[in-house]
Design a protein around this motif. Structure first.
Motif: not given
Lengths: 293, 435
Positions: B104-114
């Protein structure tokens, strides 16, 4: 405007604000994002009809619509008929009437998390009570929730949903039956009308508006089925087979697990149109059998 | 005029009430000046699962050691937290720092959240002090969207009593999956009516303890090295799924109905209904609490057909919100440095809830007195063959697509070959849509 009118607006203001902010705005906003690509975290990007085309050409969406339709076709008649019969029986002068009413209503207040565990156990192929009973009378046990045929699975879930929902329908119908004038039934009995004739010619016509309402509410509820499927299959992430998915599960999954708010909103609007069409269809036939006089 | 004033007043009151209903992002409310000049910085720390998942001693230790950082804790049961966090991010009211599943963190990273933690790690950590899992949230492009909350590898757990009663030699680190299958056949016990009383192994359908290790041991792959191509059409991948299905169909692997009947996979193993089980490190705590009398231990996951060892490792990862103020980001990184330090990692090792990622803390496990005795099966296993579950930004989506069909394969509703080809098409479509 009269002074009294101002006070009316002031007192209803919290509800109007609530309606605007928490009901109307989300409806309008979801209509907007159905035309956008939005992942919840970044600004929506206008994509025109892409989400609608994608949804309408997506096989899993149509499988889910097929499932809710079959679910509804099994659930609504079963629930209505059984609720009517139980309400009729509980409207008689019998001992322990209140206790029976309580028993039939208990599943309504039982959360699906508990109901699901109960029914998963009942339906267990190797250890379930239903298959044990079938086996003991010489009938081959059935794979209820993991059957190769999708309609067996959907029917099994619909039956569990009847158990859960029958209590609330029964209460509505019972309330309707209690309003049937006793004098009318007594007069019919004196004139020689049998129980069956009194039921079909007097009670059912007088209760028909309630039956109609139960059918409408059950239909809408069945198209919005969500927690019953989660209760029976566990979480979406545990991998509910596509053949057993219903539309609301897909909407939730796409929106909050895959962050695809656009397609999820388009799907929600299509589901709304389908529910509305079916409700209008039911309303079209209403005049033929529902009596308001 | 007076009435109009009342209307305005009521509307203002409603607006205030509504605004009070929303959460505020305390991270952006840090005091000016940051932590560098001795002023207090406030950060919001999200703890899914509360102190059941994250040791309170670590949080308290950090607070005591950093008087200039105020920590607001947002704790909630895991499900509630993860359901809520997406809408919190959408509303810009998320914590400054929290953890979730690595994928999930990887997905957040891709979306600019992390926040990309690669520069922070390079600046402040000696990476040789850590195991490779430190970089579980690293992308092929080099960004690091999170650091591990802890590592959870699997090992082969076995019930010594069942092995001894069955006259079968105990598993060793040199076992292959063929040895596991043969032992499972020998250890399966049935009663006079043909009903299975003890299974040889638990045929899990989950990714970590089920289809992923079975595919890898057969020489198959789930995704390719770039994590952009499906490999479910690989004959070895299909062979792995076939072996899992065969074990269940032939009755020496525990099936789903029996797992349900025994209350889940761990209770089934703990209560002696199965001789072997792929046990995730974190579940040793429950195992020891609920089944203290069971005589069990672990060895490394058996070797695959090519002699290699693949140890699927799950990790949750901490991330810092990319939208937090710089002061809050710096203070959050202070927390992560503390968390990855000797003191906190030792507490984590002691708790048994996850493997620490710092080498010095891993060494402490050798002196552990709790079961399993052979904790090296986890630590050496992860060092020798630790692999992630092919996590990428679309993992959540393709993993669910795979799981839907694998569930049908293990039940026998779909053949492994047909199911794998169906999976291949769906997974590839998802991967393509992300590229």
């Amino acid at each position: 405007m009269h002074k009294q009118g101002y006070w009316g607006y002031i007192f209803t203001l919290p509800f109007i604000v609530n309606l605007l902010v928490f009901v109307l705005f989300p409806i309008v906003f979801s209509a907007y994002i159905a035309f956008t690509q939005w992942d919840l975290f970044n600004a929506p990007r206008w994509v025109g009809l892409d989400n609608w085309i994608q949804t309408l050409t997506d096989p899993p969406f149509w499988i889910s619509i097929r499932n809710v339709m079959v679910f509804s076709l099994i659930f609504v008649p079963l629930q209505t008929v059984f609720a009517f019969i139980i309400a009729y029986l509980l409207n008689q002068s019998i001992r322990g009437k209140s206790l029976f009413r309580l028993f039939y209503f208990m599943p309504v207040v039982t959360p699906w998390i508990a109901g699901g565990i109960l029914w998963v156990w009942l339906y267990n192929y190797r250890f379930g009570l239903i298959n044990w009973t079938l086996d003991s009378i010489g009938i081959t046990p059935i794979h209820w929730l993991d059957n190769k045929h999708w309609w067996v699975v959907i029917a099994s879930v619909a039956i569990a949903n009847v158990w859960k929902g029958i209590g609330s329908s029964m209460i509505l119908l019972l309330a309707g039956m209690q309003n049937v004038p006793k004098e009318m039934l007594e007069a019919a009995a004196i004139d020689g009308a049998s129980r069956w004739v009194r039921l079909t010619r007097i009670i059912f016509p007088l209760v028909s508006p309630m039956v109609y309402m139960v059918m409408i509410l059950s239909t809408i509820a069945s198209f919005q089925a969500f927690d019953v499927f989660l209760g029976m299959f566990g979480s979406i992430t545990a991998g509910i087979p596509e053949q057993h998915m219903v539309t609301n599960l897909i909407i939730y999954r796409d929106a909050f697990l895959f962050f695809k708010m656009g397609p999820a909103s388009a799907m929600a609007w299509l589901l709304f149109v389908i529910i509305l069409s079916i409700t209008l269809f039911q309303r079209y036939f209403e005049k033929r059998w529902v009596h308001y006089d | 005029m007076k009435n109009k004033a009342k209307v305005v007043m009521m509307m203002s009151l409603s607006a205030v009430l509504l605004s009070a209903c929303t959460l505020s992002n305390s991270g952006s409310g840090s005091a000016p000046g940051g932590s560098g000049d001795g002023e207090t910085v406030r950060i919001t720390l999200g703890l899914p699962g509360g102190y059941d998942v994250t040791n309170k001693e670590i949080i308290d230790g950090f607070i005591a050691a950093h008087p200039n950082i105020e920590v607001d804790i947002q704790e909630a049961p895991w499900g509630d937290f993860t359901n809520r966090i997406a809408t919190q991010i959408a509303g810009n009211t998320m914590p400054d720092l929290w953890f979730q599943e690595n994928a999930v963190i990887l997905g957040y990273g891709q979306r600019g959240v992390a926040e990309d933690l690669a520069p922070y790690i390079e600046r402040d950590l000696t990476t040789d002090d850590y195991i490779d899992t430190l970089f579980a949230a690293q992308t092929p492009e080099g960004q690091v969207w999170g650091v591990p909350h802890g590592a959870n590898p699997i090992a082969l757990a076995y019930n010594k009593t069942i092995f001894e009663e069955g006259g079968v030699a105990l598993p060793t680190d040199e076992w292959t999956f063929e040895n596991l299958i043969e032992a499972a056949k020998q250890l399966t016990q049935t009663d006079a009516n043909g009903n299975t009383e003890v299974f040889g192994f638990i045929g899990s359908s989950s990714i970590t303890q089920g289809w992923f290790p079975w595919i890898k041991q057969a020489g198959g792959m789930v995704l390719d090295e770039t994590l952009t191509e499906s490999r479910f059409d690989d004959p070895n991948t299909i062979a792995g799924l076939q072996q899992l299905r065969d074990g269940i169909a032939d009755g020496y692997f525990m099936d789903g109905d029996s797992i349900t009947a025994y209350g889940g996979e761990l209770p089934a193993f703990g209560s002696g209904k199965s001789a072997m089980f792929f046990l995730q490190y974190s579940t040793q705590v429950t195992m020891n609490n609920d089944f203290p009398d069971t005589d069990w231990d672990v060895v490394k996951i058996p070797r695959s057909v090519d002699g290699e060892r693949y140890v699927p490792t799950v990790s949750n990862s901490w991330l810092i919100s990319s939208r937090a103020s710089q002061e809050a980001k710096d203070a959050s990184w202070e927390f992560l440095k503390y968390y990855l330090g000797d003191e906190a990692q030792a507490i984590l090792a002691e708790s048994g809830s996850a493997l620490p990622v710092k080498q010095s803390a891993l060494a402490l496990l050798e002196d552990s007195q709790t079961k399993p005795a052979n904790k090296l099966a986890f630590t050496d296993g992860i060092a020798e063959g630790g692999v992630t579950l092919d996590e990428n930004a679309s993992w959540n989506e393709w993993r669910i697509a795979v799981q839907q069909i694998v569930n049908e394969i293990v039940k026998g509703n779909v053949t492994p070959e047909a199911g794998a080809l169906d999976i291949h098409k769906r997974v590839q479509d998802i991967l393509d849509s992300q590229s």
